[in-house]
Design a protein around this motif. Structure first.
Motif, PDB file in Angstrom:
ATOM      1  N   SER A  12      78.796  34.562  37.793  1.00 38.64           N
ATOM      2  CA  SER A  12      79.508  35.182  36.688  1.00 38.64           C
ATOM      3  C   SER A  12      78.539  35.703  35.634  1.00 38.64           C
ATOM      4  CB  SER A  12      80.456  34.157  36.050  1.00 38.64           C
ATOM      5  OG  SER A  12      81.183  34.745  34.992  1.00 38.64           O
ATOM      6  N   ARG A  13      78.798  36.938  35.188  1.00 36.87           N
ATOM      7  CA  ARG A  13      78.021  37.616  34.146  1.00 36.87           C
ATOM      8  C   ARG A  13      76.670  38.118  34.637  1.00 36.87           C
ATOM      9  NH1 ARG A  13      76.473  34.394  29.985  1.00 36.87           N
ATOM     10  NH2 ARG A  13      76.397  36.153  28.554  1.00 36.87           N
ATOM     11  N   HIS A  14      76.408  38.059  35.941  1.00 38.63           N
ATOM     12  CA  HIS A  14      75.130  38.510  36.490  1.00 38.63           C
ATOM     13  C   HIS A  14      75.398  39.417  37.693  1.00 38.63           C
ATOM     14  CE1 HIS A  14      72.572  35.660  34.189  1.00 38.63           C
ATOM     15  NE2 HIS A  14      73.708  34.995  34.144  1.00 38.63           N
ATOM     16  N   LEU A  15      74.925  40.663  37.628  1.00 34.44           N
ATOM     17  CA  LEU A  15      75.170  41.638  38.694  1.00 34.44           C
ATOM     18  C   LEU A  15      73.842  42.111  39.280  1.00 34.44           C
ATOM     19  CD1 LEU A  15      77.703  44.551  38.716  1.00 34.44           C
ATOM     20  CD2 LEU A  15      75.312  45.001  39.285  1.00 34.44           C
ATOM     21  N   VAL A  16      73.700  41.958  40.586  1.00 31.47           N
ATOM     22  CA  VAL A  16      72.511  42.443  41.294  1.00 31.47           C
ATOM     23  C   VAL A  16      72.832  43.813  41.874  1.00 31.47           C
ATOM     24  CG1 VAL A  16      70.847  42.029  43.135  1.00 31.47           C
ATOM     25  CG2 VAL A  16      71.764  40.092  41.819  1.00 31.47           C
ATOM     26  N   PHE A  17      72.082  44.804  41.412  1.00 35.16           N
ATOM     27  CA  PHE A  17      72.284  46.209  41.804  1.00 35.16           C
ATOM     28  C   PHE A  17      71.200  46.604  42.801  1.00 35.16           C
ATOM     29  CE2 PHE A  17      70.959  50.619  41.198  1.00 35.16           C
ATOM     30  CZ  PHE A  17      72.151  51.315  41.367  1.00 35.16           C
ATOM     31  N   LEU A  18      71.594  47.306  43.854  1.00 32.11           N
ATOM     32  CA  LEU A  18      70.655  47.721  44.898  1.00 32.11           C
ATOM     33  C   LEU A  18      70.710  49.214  45.148  1.00 32.11           C
ATOM     34  CD1 LEU A  18      68.864  47.467  47.523  1.00 32.11           C
ATOM     35  CD2 LEU A  18      70.999  46.967  48.729  1.00 32.11           C
ATOM     36  N   THR A  19      69.535  49.819  45.249  1.00 36.28           N
ATOM     37  CA  THR A  19      69.396  51.109  45.912  1.00 36.28           C
ATOM     38  C   THR A  19      67.993  51.138  46.519  1.00 36.28           C
ATOM     39  OG1 THR A  19      69.831  53.473  45.804  1.00 36.28           O
ATOM     40  CG2 THR A  19      68.666  52.495  43.926  1.00 36.28           C
ATOM     41  N   HIS A  20      67.544  52.309  46.985  1.00 36.64           N
ATOM     42  CA  HIS A  20      66.296  52.381  47.745  1.00 36.64           C
ATOM     43  C   HIS A  20      65.374  53.456  47.192  1.00 36.64           C
ATOM     44  CE1 HIS A  20      68.987  50.254  50.435  1.00 36.64           C
ATOM     45  NE2 HIS A  20      67.979  49.968  51.248  1.00 36.64           N
ATOM     46  N   ASP A  21      64.085  53.172  47.250  1.00 31.45           N
ATOM     47  CA  ASP A  21      63.084  54.140  46.788  1.00 31.45           C
ATOM     48  C   ASP A  21      63.278  55.509  47.443  1.00 31.45           C
ATOM     49  OD1 ASP A  21      62.138  51.660  45.938  1.00 31.45           O
ATOM     50  OD2 ASP A  21      60.043  52.220  46.187  1.00 31.45           O
ATOM     51  N   GLN A  22      63.517  55.497  48.759  1.00 28.15           N
ATOM     52  CA  GLN A  22      63.518  56.761  49.494  1.00 28.15           C
ATOM     53  C   GLN A  22      64.704  57.664  49.169  1.00 28.15           C
ATOM     54  OE1 GLN A  22      63.688  53.681  50.911  1.00 28.15           O
ATOM     55  NE2 GLN A  22      64.653  53.740  52.918  1.00 28.15           N
TER      56      GLN A  22
END
Length: 288
Positions: free
Chosen positions: A238-248
């Protein structure tokens, strides 16, 4: 009428519509500070300056009206790594790069990019395997011992000794307080990574690519997804969001601009702080 996130009283009503936010809000952020909105992305000079060391803030000191976002980027060093660094320095915001060992040795340019990442105080480095499963994920996870060996190879060759890791092609979590496996066939390998001392972190939200390997969609859509995750309590913590994307995915000007605008508007909302993944709650507890 559908409630907006700002109407949710039980959540301390911290997310509102972006149109109501003042562009002059004072930014509270453990890893960044607001900069002139007219500033444009500039090339990184050859002697790419090291960012100032940003002091960590204890999680207990995070104001209750703030939420924490962890920006993470997979598969580096890769095409787009320098563009990623330009964005982070423009916004003075921290992030975590999950590295693939074989990418470091893929070319002289990738080795140079690794050195840029190593000396940059806005970036921390984590383990995303050595081979990236050779992009044959089903076969890779059939052999748990080989999976651990692959991560050990990346750890030793890249000197990633804190053992924070992310599995290629799978959204898996193995922390003391979180156990999530997206595909059952990967469970044994994930369990053995934990037994080997790896702190395996997945993600809550991913910005995926289109068929040309550029970021798909606009930043406004991603901002709505951030709101939705917090509103519906879909974070692993709760209250913590891990965001992902990629360098490429950051090789074209549109993608670079969209990610930049995404971060800028999160900052201007004055509702979030940004952290490196090593500051995720309980991640540094000794694994049982």
């Amino acid at each position: 009428m559908t409630k907006t996130f700002a109407e949710k009283s039980l959540k301390k009503t911290f997310l509102g519509m972006f149109a109501l936010m003042s562009a002059t809000s004072i930014l509270f952020n453990s890893c960044n500070q607001k900069k002139d909105k007219t500033e444009s992305l500039k090339p990184i000079p050859e002697d790419h300056p090291v960012a100032k060391i940003v002091p960590k803030l204890d999680n207990k000191k995070t104001p209750t009206d703030k939420r924490v976002i962890y920006l993470t980027f997979d598969d580096g060093p890769n095409r787009g790594t320098e563009n990623l660094l330009r964005i982070l320095h423009k916004r003075n915001v921290c992030a975590t790069a999950f590295l693939v060992g074989k990418h470091v040795y893929g070319s002289k340019k990738q080795q140079q990019d690794l050195e840029l990442l190593r000396k940059d105080q806005l970036i921390e480095l984590a383990n995303h395997s050595f081979t990236h499963a050779h992009n044959r994920y089903t076969d890779f996870y059939k052999n748990p011992a080989a999976v651990v060996h692959d991560f050990d190879t990346a750890k030793d060759s890249l000197r990633l000794y804190d053992r924070i890791a992310r599995t290629p092609g799978r959204n898996i979590w193995r922390l003391n307080n979180i156990t999530v496996t997206d595909l059952k066939s990967s469970k044994d390998a994930a369990d053995q990574l934990k037994q080997a001392g790896y702190k395996v972190v997945g993600w809550d939200l991913e910005w995926k690519p289109n068929n040309t390997m550029a970021l798909k969609g606009k930043h406004e859509e991603m901002l709505k997804k951030v709101d939705s995750i917090f509103f519906n309590d879909l974070e692993k913590t709760s209250r913590h969001l891990v965001f992902l994307t990629h360098d490429q995915y950051l090789t074209d000007s549109d993608s670079v601009n969209e990610l930049d605008l995404f971060i800028e508007k999160l900052q201007k909302s004055n509702r979030f702080v940004f952290r490196k993944i090593s500051e995720y709650p309980k991640i540094n507890e000794v694994l049982n």
